[in-house]
Design a protein around this motif. Structure first.
Motif, PDB file in Angstrom:
ATOM      1  N   VAL A  11       0.857  -1.189   0.000  1.00 38.41           N
ATOM      2  CA  VAL A  11       0.000   0.000   0.000  1.00 38.41           C
ATOM      3  C   VAL A  11       0.890   1.235   0.000  1.00 38.41           C
ATOM      4  CG1 VAL A  11      -1.688   1.353   1.306  1.00 38.41           C
ATOM      5  CG2 VAL A  11      -1.945  -1.131   1.136  1.00 38.41           C
ATOM      6  N   ASP A  12       0.651   2.127  -0.958  1.00 36.21           N
ATOM      7  CA  ASP A  12       1.447   3.342  -1.076  1.00 36.21           C
ATOM      8  C   ASP A  12       0.739   4.574  -0.523  1.00 36.21           C
ATOM      9  OD1 ASP A  12       3.751   2.328  -2.815  1.00 36.21           O
ATOM     10  OD2 ASP A  12       1.999   1.746  -4.015  1.00 36.21           O
ATOM     11  N   ILE A  13      -0.588   4.604  -0.676  1.00 39.80           N
ATOM     12  CA  ILE A  13      -1.363   5.806  -0.353  1.00 39.80           C
ATOM     13  C   ILE A  13      -2.520   5.432   0.557  1.00 39.80           C
ATOM     14  CG2 ILE A  13      -2.738   7.702  -1.300  1.00 39.80           C
ATOM     15  CD1 ILE A  13      -1.218   7.335  -3.941  1.00 39.80           C
ATOM     16  N   ILE A  14      -2.667   6.198   1.635  1.00 46.04           N
ATOM     17  CA  ILE A  14      -3.832   6.095   2.512  1.00 46.04           C
ATOM     18  C   ILE A  14      -4.762   7.247   2.163  1.00 46.04           C
ATOM     19  CG2 ILE A  14      -4.669   6.079   4.882  1.00 46.04           C
ATOM     20  CD1 ILE A  14      -2.867   3.726   4.312  1.00 46.04           C
ATOM     21  N   SER A  15      -6.028   6.933   1.952  1.00 43.10           N
ATOM     22  CA  SER A  15      -7.016   7.940   1.576  1.00 43.10           C
ATOM     23  C   SER A  15      -8.137   7.972   2.599  1.00 43.10           C
ATOM     24  CB  SER A  15      -7.592   7.613   0.192  1.00 43.10           C
ATOM     25  OG  SER A  15      -8.650   8.483  -0.145  1.00 43.10           O
ATOM     26  N   ASN A  16      -8.746   9.134   2.733  1.00 45.24           N
ATOM     27  CA  ASN A  16      -9.940   9.258   3.559  1.00 45.24           C
ATOM     28  C   ASN A  16     -10.912  10.178   2.846  1.00 45.24           C
ATOM     29  OD1 ASN A  16     -11.713   8.942   5.673  1.00 45.24           O
ATOM     30  ND2 ASN A  16     -10.377   9.823   7.232  1.00 45.24           N
ATOM     31  N   HIS A  17     -12.212   9.987   3.128  1.00 43.08           N
ATOM     32  CA  HIS A  17     -13.257  10.875   2.643  1.00 43.08           C
ATOM     33  C   HIS A  17     -13.902  11.531   3.850  1.00 43.08           C
ATOM     34  CE1 HIS A  17     -13.882   8.385  -1.331  1.00 43.08           C
ATOM     35  NE2 HIS A  17     -12.633   8.758  -1.128  1.00 43.08           N
ATOM     36  N   TYR A  18     -14.166  12.829   3.752  1.00 44.77           N
ATOM     37  CA  TYR A  18     -14.759  13.571   4.863  1.00 44.77           C
ATOM     38  C   TYR A  18     -16.203  13.935   4.510  1.00 44.77           C
ATOM     39  CZ  TYR A  18      -9.816  14.798   6.033  1.00 44.77           C
ATOM     40  OH  TYR A  18      -8.477  14.789   6.323  1.00 44.77           O
ATOM     41  N   TYR A  19     -17.144  13.420   5.303  1.00 42.25           N
ATOM     42  CA  TYR A  19     -18.542  13.795   5.105  1.00 42.25           C
ATOM     43  C   TYR A  19     -19.253  13.884   6.454  1.00 42.25           C
ATOM     44  CZ  TYR A  19     -18.110  13.346   0.072  1.00 42.25           C
ATOM     45  OH  TYR A  19     -17.724  13.535  -1.229  1.00 42.25           O
ATOM     46  N   GLU A  20     -20.300  14.689   6.462  1.00 37.79           N
ATOM     47  CA  GLU A  20     -21.018  14.967   7.698  1.00 37.79           C
ATOM     48  C   GLU A  20     -21.644  13.713   8.288  1.00 37.79           C
ATOM     49  OE1 GLU A  20     -23.405  18.887   8.953  1.00 37.79           O
ATOM     50  OE2 GLU A  20     -24.462  17.688   7.455  1.00 37.79           O
ATOM     51  N   ASN A  21     -22.135  12.808   7.431  1.00 35.85           N
ATOM     52  CA  ASN A  21     -22.845  11.629   7.928  1.00 35.85           C
ATOM     53  C   ASN A  21     -21.929  10.649   8.655  1.00 35.85           C
ATOM     54  OD1 ASN A  21     -21.721  11.032   5.287  1.00 35.85           O
ATOM     55  ND2 ASN A  21     -22.810   9.093   5.397  1.00 35.85           N
ATOM     56  N   GLY A  32       3.831   9.705   8.608  1.00 36.46           N
ATOM     57  CA  GLY A  32       4.823   9.746   7.542  1.00 36.46           C
ATOM     58  C   GLY A  32       5.151   8.412   6.907  1.00 36.46           C
ATOM     59  N   ASN A  33       4.462   7.341   7.312  1.00 33.99           N
ATOM     60  CA  ASN A  33       4.775   6.013   6.771  1.00 33.99           C
ATOM     61  C   ASN A  33       4.189   5.775   5.377  1.00 33.99           C
ATOM     62  OD1 ASN A  33       6.262   4.485   8.961  1.00 33.99           O
ATOM     63  ND2 ASN A  33       4.514   5.272  10.122  1.00 33.99           N
ATOM     64  N   LYS A  34       3.177   6.550   5.032  1.00 34.00           N
ATOM     65  CA  LYS A  34       2.560   6.440   3.707  1.00 34.00           C
ATOM     66  C   LYS A  34       2.218   7.838   3.209  1.00 34.00           C
ATOM     67  CE  LYS A  34       2.150   1.861   3.944  1.00 34.00           C
ATOM     68  NZ  LYS A  34       2.924   0.935   3.100  1.00 34.00           N
ATOM     69  N   VAL A  35       1.912   7.935   1.926  1.00 32.02           N
ATOM     70  CA  VAL A  35       1.333   9.159   1.368  1.00 32.02           C
ATOM     71  C   VAL A  35      -0.107   9.268   1.857  1.00 32.02           C
ATOM     72  CG1 VAL A  35       0.611  10.301  -0.776  1.00 32.02           C
ATOM     73  CG2 VAL A  35       2.793   9.057  -0.685  1.00 32.02           C
ATOM     74  N   TYR A  36      -0.548  10.495   2.160  1.00 32.05           N
ATOM     75  CA  TYR A  36      -1.918  10.714   2.610  1.00 32.05           C
ATOM     76  C   TYR A  36      -2.632  11.664   1.654  1.00 32.05           C
ATOM     77  CZ  TYR A  36      -5.892  12.291   5.418  1.00 32.05           C
ATOM     78  OH  TYR A  36      -7.164  12.597   5.854  1.00 32.05           O
ATOM     79  N   ILE A  37      -3.834  11.267   1.196  1.00 29.02           N
ATOM     80  CA  ILE A  37      -4.662  12.146   0.382  1.00 29.02           C
ATOM     81  C   ILE A  37      -6.087  12.167   0.922  1.00 29.02           C
ATOM     82  CG2 ILE A  37      -3.272  11.697  -1.685  1.00 29.02           C
ATOM     83  CD1 ILE A  37      -5.623  10.028  -2.773  1.00 29.02           C
ATOM     84  N   ILE A  38      -6.787  13.249   0.644  1.00 31.64           N
ATOM     85  CA  ILE A  38      -8.221  13.345   0.947  1.00 31.64           C
ATOM     86  C   ILE A  38      -8.944  13.113  -0.375  1.00 31.64           C
ATOM     87  CG2 ILE A  38     -10.070  14.723   1.934  1.00 31.64           C
ATOM     88  CD1 ILE A  38      -7.861  16.435   3.279  1.00 31.64           C
ATOM     89  N   GLY A  39      -9.497  11.917  -0.531  1.00 30.98           N
ATOM     90  CA  GLY A  39     -10.098  11.537  -1.797  1.00 30.98           C
ATOM     91  C   GLY A  39     -11.350  12.307  -2.131  1.00 30.98           C
ATOM     92  N   GLU A  40     -12.113  12.702  -1.104  1.00 23.33           N
ATOM     93  CA  GLU A  40     -13.327  13.503  -1.306  1.00 23.33           C
ATOM     94  C   GLU A  40     -13.640  14.251  -0.025  1.00 23.33           C
ATOM     95  OE1 GLU A  40     -16.788  11.212  -2.251  1.00 23.33           O
ATOM     96  OE2 GLU A  40     -15.744   9.952  -3.714  1.00 23.33           O
ATOM     97  N   PHE A  41     -14.126  15.465  -0.154  1.00 23.16           N
ATOM     98  CA  PHE A  41     -14.874  16.131   0.905  1.00 23.16           C
ATOM     99  C   PHE A  41     -15.737  17.203   0.265  1.00 23.16           C
ATOM    100  CE2 PHE A  41     -11.262  18.987   0.588  1.00 23.16           C
ATOM    101  CZ  PHE A  41     -11.759  20.257   0.897  1.00 23.16           C
ATOM    102  N   GLY A  42     -16.805  17.600   0.955  1.00 23.07           N
ATOM    103  CA  GLY A  42     -17.668  18.609   0.358  1.00 23.07           C
ATOM    104  C   GLY A  42     -19.010  18.732   1.039  1.00 23.07           C
ATOM    105  N   PRO A  79     -28.195  14.081  -2.762  1.00 25.90           N
ATOM    106  CA  PRO A  79     -29.282  13.678  -1.860  1.00 25.90           C
ATOM    107  C   PRO A  79     -28.919  13.801  -0.386  1.00 25.90           C
ATOM    108  CG  PRO A  79     -28.252  11.746  -2.853  1.00 25.90           C
ATOM    109  CD  PRO A  79     -27.666  12.948  -3.537  1.00 25.90           C
ATOM    110  N   ALA A  80     -27.614  13.892  -0.085  1.00 24.62           N
ATOM    111  CA  ALA A  80     -27.204  13.962   1.323  1.00 24.62           C
ATOM    112  C   ALA A  80     -27.754  15.190   2.026  1.00 24.62           C
ATOM    113  CB  ALA A  80     -25.676  13.940   1.419  1.00 24.62           C
TER     114      ALA A  80
END
Length: 494
Positions: free
Chosen positions: A268-278, A296-306, A353-354
């Motif tokens: 695994v190279d990249i850890i991703s998270n999505h941020y949502y209210e629910n 710092g052990n992996k790359v971190y990205i925010i795949g979605e938020f909004g 719809p959220a």
């Protein structure tokens, strides 16, 4: 006979310009600790996520009543003109990376709802699902255009959710349950592994390259929001991907929480998270917490938020740009979500719809989207891209390319495919191909939300015209100037 200016249509250019075997990129994206590397340069990115670069939810058609789920939508494949226009919109606003949406999986109501999918059920006597060739040609073009416009792609395989057909629909091929997707001993999981193999080994019909050799692909993602990911599921999946394709990075497609087993997994190279209210993590504090967890052990990205107002979106974006943990920062983020121009005028759109109030955004942003703070959101993304590039100022938009005027059959229905970064348009008419050209209207906008092509048009020529042949052309305009005129279309009044 239709009359044209000397320039070729964008759709024809697409076929000519992307049908080549040379890469626009010099290197595959690599990982160096918590950093993404493009050759010797660190890559950080921001963007409006464009989920529909290879498949369109046509919300203007409403809900398909034949779908037993009660909310099923109509889908269609994009035209070559549409796909190229969307990549132009991304490239001309500084996007360098884009995460798109998943491969769709066949379900029972698809034929009744005019839906085709990327993944079809196994044929009689066969063990594994098939890739739908008609669908994958659009996927091929997406990758080829990403290469042409120098945009790296993050490509997730299968969805946790059933919107486009996901794990539940895949499991239904084998009489298993949705949860069996995560069971590495199940038939559903075996099918998932085979799909990964088919995709990675696919030969792009446009570039002539295997997907595993496409430098426009930055990373494969195990799936979209695979929130029930287990250590065994991730270990086996990531190892499988790397065994087939050592050229590309692997993203853990889990979300909500960061797992220790993902941080420790060597594949695994990249850890991703999505941020949502629910799910209770839609806050700048999540950036800090996730960076601390990954350490710092992996790359971190925010795949979605909004689905927030501009002040809240800005707070999270600024945290993603500035926050660090012992020098380790977020590599990139995407704000949800973007829709592009329609082939015959206007934009596609989507109402979330959220919260039932947030619409998809349109580039370069329009006053008609003020209720959605569209101009401010697009401006935030462009400022974020500049900041991550280390630029003091936001790069100006390029002058628009010519719009594409569609054939005119009536004065009441004049349509064109908008220029990628055009803010408004000027329509002109003449009685001779060489002019002189009379201005019919200026500052025409195609940025209305909820555009319905069945009932709406971009312009109606209301002047009383005598019998004869009339010629039309349209020019796109933004703050940097105006485009060359579009192709010319004629209307014969009898």
């Amino acid at each position: 006979m239709q009359y044209r200016n000397s320039f070729k249509k964008i759709g024809l250019l697409a076929a000519l310009l992307i049908a080549h075997h040379t890469h626009a990129f010099d290197d595959f994206i690599k990982r160096d600790g918590s950093l993404l590397k493009d050759g010797g340069k660190t890559l950080r990115f921001a963007g409006l996520q464009a989920p529909e670069l290879h498949r369109i939810e046509d919300d203007a058609k409403g809900v398909c009543k034949a779908d037993p789920r009660g909310w099923g939508q109509y889908f269609k494949w994009p035209t070559a003109d549409e796909q190229e226009n969307w990549f132009q919109s991304l490239a001309f606003t500084g996007h360098k990376v884009m995460r798109t949406y998943v491969l769709s999986v066949e379900q029972e109501s698809d034929p009744l709802c005019q839906r085709e999918t990327h993944i079809s059920k196994p044929l009689a006597g066969e063990q594994f699902p098939r890739l739908n060739e008609d669908a994958m040609v659009h996927y091929d073009r997406m990758i080829a255009l990403a290469d042409k416009y120098k945009i790296r792609l993050i490509l997730p395989f299968i969805d946790h959710w059933p919107w486009w057909g996901g794990r539940e629909q895949l499991a239904a091929f084998y009489g298993e349950q949705a949860e069996d997707f995560y069971n590495t001993e199940s038939k559903t999981y075996a099918a998932y592994q085979n799909i990964i193999k088919q995709v990675i080994n696919r030969k792009n019909t446009i570039t002539g390259r295997l997907y595993r050799d496409e430098k426009a692909i930055m990373a494969w993602e195990t799936g979209n929001e695979l929130k029930d990911t287990t250590a065994s599921f991730l270990q086996k999946t990531a190892a499988h991907i790397k065994s087939l394709d050592p050229n590309h990075l692997v993203v853990d497609g889990n979300y909500i929480q960061i797992h220790d087993f993902a941080i420790k997994d060597p594949n695994v190279d990249i850890i991703s998270n999505h941020y949502y209210e629910n799910v209770g993590n839609l806050t700048p504090a999540t950036v800090t917490a996730d960076l601390r967890k990954i350490a710092g052990n992996k790359v971190y990205i925010i795949g979605e938020f909004g689905l927030l107002d501009i002040a809240q979106l800005s707070a999270i974006a600024n945290a993603a740009i500035e926050q660090d943990y012992h020098g380790h920062k977020t590599a990139g983020f995407f704000i949800w979500g973007l829709r592009g121009h329609r082939h015959d005028g206007g934009f596609y759109w989507h109402l979330e719809p959220a919260n039932n109030k947030t619409y998809s955004y349109h580039i370069p942003g329009f006053q008609e989207g003020e209720h959605n703070e569209e101009l401010a959101v697009v401006d935030l993304v462009r400022k974020s891209i500049a900041a991550l590039n280390g630029d003091k100022n936001v790069a100006p938009l390029p002058k628009p390319l010519p719009p594409i005027l569609r054939p005119i059959t009536s004065q009441a229905n004049i349509r064109w495919m908008g220029s990628a970064v055009g803010r408004n348009y000027r329509l002109e008419r003449a009685t001779n191909l060489e002019g002189p050209w009379k201005i019919l209207a200026e500052k025409i906008s195609d940025g209305i939300n909820r555009f319905d092509p069945a009932t709406m048009t971009l312009f109606t020529d209301k002047q009383q015209l005598s019998k004869g042949v009339y010629y039309y052309r349209v020019i796109a305009i933004n703050e940097s100037g105006e485009s060359a005129p579009s192709n010319i279309e004629k209307l014969e009044v009898r």
